[in-house]
Design a protein around this motif. Structure first.
Motif, PDB file in Angstrom:
ATOM      1  N   LEU A 194      19.438  36.967 -15.323  1.00 18.22           N
ATOM      2  CA  LEU A 194      19.521  37.563 -16.658  1.00 18.22           C
ATOM      3  C   LEU A 194      20.141  36.626 -17.692  1.00 18.22           C
ATOM      4  O   LEU A 194      20.315  37.013 -18.847  1.00 18.22           O
ATOM      5  N   ASN A 246      29.154  38.158 -18.130  1.00 11.80           N
ATOM      6  CA  ASN A 246      28.772  39.280 -17.289  1.00 11.80           C
ATOM      7  C   ASN A 246      27.350  39.024 -16.770  1.00 11.80           C
ATOM      8  O   ASN A 246      26.386  39.159 -17.519  1.00 11.80           O
ATOM      9  N   SER A 247      27.246  38.669 -15.507  1.00 10.72           N
ATOM     10  CA  SER A 247      25.937  38.345 -14.932  1.00 10.72           C
ATOM     11  C   SER A 247      25.052  39.581 -14.794  1.00 10.72           C
ATOM     12  O   SER A 247      23.833  39.452 -14.644  1.00 10.72           O
ATOM     13  N   LEU A 248      25.629  40.776 -14.844  1.00 14.71           N
ATOM     14  CA  LEU A 248      24.834  41.999 -14.736  1.00 14.71           C
ATOM     15  C   LEU A 248      24.077  42.297 -16.022  1.00 14.71           C
ATOM     16  O   LEU A 248      23.104  43.050 -16.016  1.00 14.71           O
ATOM     17  N   SER A 249      24.543  41.710 -17.147  1.00 12.94           N
ATOM     18  CA  SER A 249      23.872  41.925 -18.431  1.00 12.94           C
ATOM     19  C   SER A 249      23.378  40.621 -19.059  1.00 12.94           C
ATOM     20  O   SER A 249      22.584  40.654 -19.996  1.00 12.94           O
ATOM     21  N   LYS A 279      25.347  38.724 -20.742  1.00 12.86           N
ATOM     22  CA  LYS A 279      26.085  38.595 -22.003  1.00 12.86           C
ATOM     23  C   LYS A 279      27.441  37.930 -21.791  1.00 12.86           C
ATOM     24  O   LYS A 279      28.045  38.061 -20.729  1.00 12.86           O
ATOM     25  N   TYR A 309      31.337  37.482 -23.543  1.00 10.05           N
ATOM     26  CA  TYR A 309      32.279  38.122 -24.448  1.00 10.05           C
ATOM     27  C   TYR A 309      33.526  37.259 -24.599  1.00 10.05           C
ATOM     28  O   TYR A 309      33.899  36.543 -23.667  1.00 10.05           O
TER      29      TYR A 309
END
Length: 138
Positions: A65, A99-102, A104, A106
């Motif tokens: 992602l 965040n590797s799940l999204s 994104k 931050y």
């Protein structure tokens, strides 16, 4: 006298208050372990374990992602997810968390309270962010 002063200087140099963040931390959902260590003048964090780093066949999952196509083939396990944390005024600031799940990234500010690490992730200003609490592992 010189030896005592030198010993005192060495002892103080080895007890940098910023180093309190170093160690292994269990994420709030207990689905990942992140090792935080010092790299130069900043602190970084590496994902050393996670329940989503391997597929059902035990093969490494990749950072599919990631917005940068060149980084999508890197494995999740061992990936640096925190960069640039600098200790200042009792907290760790100026860092980024990925965040590797999204896919994104931050900005983050971190503080330690007992055996807990509070990470405030945000885009823009901290007031509009979200706090997650990780637990130190021995």
């Amino acid at each position: 006298m010189f030896i005592l002063l030198f010993d005192s200087f060495i002892a103080n140099a080895q007890t940098d208050p910023g180093d309190r963040i170093k160690g292994i931390w269990l994420t709030e959902q207990k689905d990942g372990k992140v090792e935080i260590f010092r790299e130069g003048n900043a602190y970084v964090g590496r994902l050393i374990w996670g329940n989503s780093v391997l597929d059902e066949n035990g093969k490494p999952k990749h950072d599919v992602l990631n917005p940068d196509p060149k980084l999508r083939s890197r494995p999740l396990q061992g990936m640096i997810i925190i960069t640039g944390l600098v200790y200042e005024d009792g907290k760790w600031q100026s860092g980024k968390i990925y965040n590797s799940l999204s896919g994104k990234t931050y900005s983050i500010i971190a503080t330690i309270k007992g055996n807990s690490l509070e990470l405030r992730g945000y885009i823009g200003i901290p007031l509009l962010g979200k706090t997650t609490t990780w637990q130190r592992l021995d």
